[in-house]
Design a protein around this motif. Structure first.
Motif, PDB file in Angstrom:
ATOM      1  N   PRO A 105       4.237  -3.629  -3.804  1.00 20.50           N
ATOM      2  CA  PRO A 105       2.827  -3.667  -3.387  1.00 20.50           C
ATOM      3  C   PRO A 105       2.618  -3.529  -1.879  1.00 20.50           C
ATOM      4  O   PRO A 105       1.681  -2.823  -1.465  1.00 20.50           O
ATOM      5  CB  PRO A 105       2.346  -5.030  -3.910  1.00 20.50           C
ATOM      6  N   PRO A 106       3.439  -4.155  -1.007  1.00 25.20           N
ATOM      7  CA  PRO A 106       3.221  -3.927   0.426  1.00 25.20           C
ATOM      8  C   PRO A 106       3.361  -2.467   0.834  1.00 25.20           C
ATOM      9  O   PRO A 106       2.595  -1.975   1.679  1.00 25.20           O
ATOM     10  CB  PRO A 106       4.303  -4.796   1.081  1.00 25.20           C
ATOM     11  N   ALA A 107       4.336  -1.765   0.258  1.00 22.95           N
ATOM     12  CA  ALA A 107       4.488  -0.342   0.588  1.00 22.95           C
ATOM     13  C   ALA A 107       3.251   0.445   0.159  1.00 22.95           C
ATOM     14  O   ALA A 107       2.769   1.311   0.895  1.00 22.95           O
ATOM     15  CB  ALA A 107       5.739   0.217  -0.093  1.00 22.95           C
ATOM     16  N   MET A 108       2.731   0.151  -1.026  1.00 17.93           N
ATOM     17  CA  MET A 108       1.525   0.848  -1.478  1.00 17.93           C
ATOM     18  C   MET A 108       0.341   0.519  -0.582  1.00 17.93           C
ATOM     19  O   MET A 108      -0.455   1.406  -0.226  1.00 17.93           O
ATOM     20  CB  MET A 108       1.236   0.487  -2.937  1.00 17.93           C
ATOM     21  N   ALA A 109       0.232  -0.745  -0.170  1.00 18.97           N
ATOM     22  CA  ALA A 109      -0.869  -1.138   0.706  1.00 18.97           C
ATOM     23  C   ALA A 109      -0.775  -0.432   2.049  1.00 18.97           C
ATOM     24  O   ALA A 109      -1.782   0.085   2.574  1.00 18.97           O
ATOM     25  CB  ALA A 109      -0.858  -2.654   0.907  1.00 18.97           C
ATOM     26  N   GLY A 137      -6.051  -6.687   8.464  1.00 17.34           N
ATOM     27  CA  GLY A 137      -5.033  -7.437   7.727  1.00 17.34           C
ATOM     28  C   GLY A 137      -5.513  -7.865   6.361  1.00 17.34           C
ATOM     29  O   GLY A 137      -4.776  -7.762   5.369  1.00 17.34           O
ATOM     30  N   ALA A 138      -6.762  -8.351   6.284  1.00 10.68           N
ATOM     31  CA  ALA A 138      -7.317  -8.750   4.990  1.00 10.68           C
ATOM     32  C   ALA A 138      -7.437  -7.550   4.057  1.00 10.68           C
ATOM     33  O   ALA A 138      -7.145  -7.648   2.856  1.00 10.68           O
ATOM     34  CB  ALA A 138      -8.679  -9.405   5.187  1.00 10.68           C
ATOM     35  N   PHE A 139      -7.842  -6.404   4.603  1.00 12.16           N
ATOM     36  CA  PHE A 139      -7.950  -5.170   3.812  1.00 12.16           C
ATOM     37  C   PHE A 139      -6.596  -4.795   3.217  1.00 12.16           C
ATOM     38  O   PHE A 139      -6.478  -4.497   2.024  1.00 12.16           O
ATOM     39  CB  PHE A 139      -8.484  -4.047   4.702  1.00 12.16           C
ATOM     40  N   SER A 140      -5.549  -4.852   4.036  1.00 16.46           N
ATOM     41  CA  SER A 140      -4.220  -4.499   3.552  1.00 16.46           C
ATOM     42  C   SER A 140      -3.718  -5.517   2.534  1.00 16.46           C
ATOM     43  O   SER A 140      -3.092  -5.149   1.529  1.00 16.46           O
ATOM     44  CB  SER A 140      -3.242  -4.406   4.723  1.00 16.46           C
ATOM     45  N   GLY A 141      -3.985  -6.809   2.780  1.00 11.84           N
ATOM     46  CA  GLY A 141      -3.584  -7.822   1.806  1.00 11.84           C
ATOM     47  C   GLY A 141      -4.228  -7.602   0.451  1.00 11.84           C
ATOM     48  O   GLY A 141      -3.568  -7.709  -0.591  1.00 11.84           O
ATOM     49  N   LEU A 142      -5.513  -7.269   0.460  1.00 10.91           N
ATOM     50  CA  LEU A 142      -6.219  -7.027  -0.799  1.00 10.91           C
ATOM     51  C   LEU A 142      -5.730  -5.746  -1.477  1.00 10.91           C
ATOM     52  O   LEU A 142      -5.648  -5.673  -2.701  1.00 10.91           O
ATOM     53  CB  LEU A 142      -7.725  -6.974  -0.547  1.00 10.91           C
ATOM     54  N   LEU A 143      -5.393  -4.731  -0.679  1.00 15.54           N
ATOM     55  CA  LEU A 143      -4.805  -3.520  -1.260  1.00 15.54           C
ATOM     56  C   LEU A 143      -3.489  -3.850  -1.968  1.00 15.54           C
ATOM     57  O   LEU A 143      -3.217  -3.344  -3.059  1.00 15.54           O
ATOM     58  CB  LEU A 143      -4.538  -2.479  -0.166  1.00 15.54           C
ATOM     59  N   GLY A 144      -2.687  -4.709  -1.341  1.00 12.93           N
ATOM     60  CA  GLY A 144      -1.442  -5.115  -1.977  1.00 12.93           C
ATOM     61  C   GLY A 144      -1.679  -5.826  -3.295  1.00 12.93           C
ATOM     62  O   GLY A 144      -0.962  -5.610  -4.273  1.00 12.93           O
ATOM     63  N   GLU A 145      -2.699  -6.654  -3.342  1.00 14.50           N
ATOM     64  CA  GLU A 145      -2.999  -7.380  -4.574  1.00 14.50           C
ATOM     65  C   GLU A 145      -3.513  -6.448  -5.667  1.00 14.50           C
ATOM     66  O   GLU A 145      -3.119  -6.545  -6.834  1.00 14.50           O
ATOM     67  CB  GLU A 145      -3.996  -8.494  -4.301  1.00 14.50           C
ATOM     68  N   VAL A 146      -4.402  -5.528  -5.303  1.00  9.06           N
ATOM     69  CA  VAL A 146      -4.915  -4.565  -6.291  1.00  9.06           C
ATOM     70  C   VAL A 146      -3.770  -3.729  -6.858  1.00  9.06           C
ATOM     71  O   VAL A 146      -3.662  -3.539  -8.079  1.00  9.06           O
ATOM     72  CB  VAL A 146      -5.994  -3.663  -5.659  1.00  9.06           C
TER      73      VAL A 146
END
Length: 362
Positions: free
Chosen positions: A335-339, A311-320
């Protein structure tokens, strides 16, 4: 006497089925434009929640010797993630319609909206025919991209990503190109990841990248996707929390998508103006995937911890990805779709290589 059934070779479906789904996807995209992209996605959450609830009930009834059926699959897959309210159709149609309206009808912008109008995915466009037509076209395009992805980009029976998620951001980038917005936009900070211009409330100029008309001069130079959810520490924290909750929901119910549905439904409060509601559907979904991957080999406690990490990995992907592709141009790219797409590509590749025991829901 033999009956000839025409087939669409790449998609593996009959022409009649193709036309049925295509026409419905056109209507689904127009529906997303009519009620707004975010409200359409909230409907996705409610319908997936209903479908997953029915599925859990069916499993319990089946275990007790009751009847079996396809009702849950119909609600979750055919409606929730399908051509009615699938995010690649209804949400994508709403996003494209908003991008179009940001250029065509800037006078429609509601008072108090601080970003470019092309990012206002809360806005419902009602019955304006040209805006509904844009939503329809992009809804159909989103459906086609998804169907082709799942039919073609497959290795050993495993899809290489979540192509609903891929389609959501792909159609958003296409809308930027079609309606004359910069694909990425120009960063006003030290790097494309720098959000400090937002913190300093620096304005942008109309000529800066060409993404805002002269009447929109003075808008913020950098527009983070969520002003209350962009700092690395906070994103990591909510990622751990949401990932654990998504993982636990899977462990307790065997539903990968129930946590996602709850997260999507929670956005009703954000749409209604409740401040600081976090966006977590990409976090709870990938958290559930972490539990799916680790539970068979490690047991529930380790699987729950893995869900938090996922979950943290996906959250950070969304932020990046929001810092790279959302903050500097004039329309919404999700961003959620990209993550989700990036995270599930990683999971798929690792599963295909035998490093992970399975590829989650792919």
């Amino acid at each position: 006497m033999y009956e000839t059934v025409l087939q669409i070779p790449v998609l593996g479906m009959e022409v009649e089925q193709f036309l049925l789904l295509l026409i419905t996807a056109l209507a689904g995209g127009a529906f997303g434009a009519a009620i707004g992209a975010l409200p359409a996605f909230i409907f996705t959450g409610f319908l997936v929640f209903l479908g997953e609830g029915i599925a859990i009930l069916q499993r319990e009834v089946g275990a007790a010797g009751g009847i079996e059926g396809q009702l849950a699959a119909d609600v979750t897959g055919v409606i929730g993630f399908g051509v009615v309210t699938g995010p690649h159709i209804a949400f994508a149609g709403g996003v494209a319609a908003t991008a179009y309206a940001g250029k065509k009808y800037p006078e429609m912008e509601p008072e108090g909206w601080d970003y470019h109008f092309g990012k206002n995915i809360l806005y419902a466009f009602g019955t304006k025919p040209d805006i509904l037509a844009v939503g329809a076209v992009f809804g159909a395009l989103g459906w086609l991209i998804t169907e082709i992805g799942y039919a073609v980009v497959v290795v050993g029976g495993t899809a290489l990503s979540d192509f609903i998620a891929v389609s959501v951001f792909a159609t958003a980038f296409i809308a930027r190109a079609v309606f004359g917005y910069p694909i990425v936009g120009k960063s006003r900070g030290d790097s494309i990841l720098d959000m400090s211009p937002f913190e300093r409330e620096e304005p942008r100029m109309a000529a800066d990248g060409g993404e805002v008309p002269p009447e929109h001069e003075g808008r913020l130079a950098t527009e983070p996707w969520l002003p209350h959810q962009y700092k690395w520490s906070g994103v990591t924290a909510i990622g751990l929390v949401g990932g654990i909750l998504g993982g636990y929901i899977y462990i307790a119910t065997e539903s990968i998508f129930l946590g996602y549905a709850i997260s999507a439904m929670s956005l009703l409060f954000l749409n209604l103006g409740v401040e600081k509601i976090p966006v977590t559907h990409h976090i709870t979904l990938i958290g559930a995937v972490g539990a799916v991957v680790f539970l068979p080999a490690t047991g529930p406690v380790i699987a729950l911890l893995a869900a938090g990490v996922f979950g943290a990995f996906s959250g950070l992907l969304g932020e990046v990805t929001q810092r790279m592709f959302y903050a500097h141009s004039g329309t919404h790219v999700d961003p959620p779709a990209m993550a989700i797409a990036i995270a599930m590509t990683v999971v798929a590749v690792l599963a295909i290589l035998g490093i992970l025991p399975n590829a989650g829901y792919l």
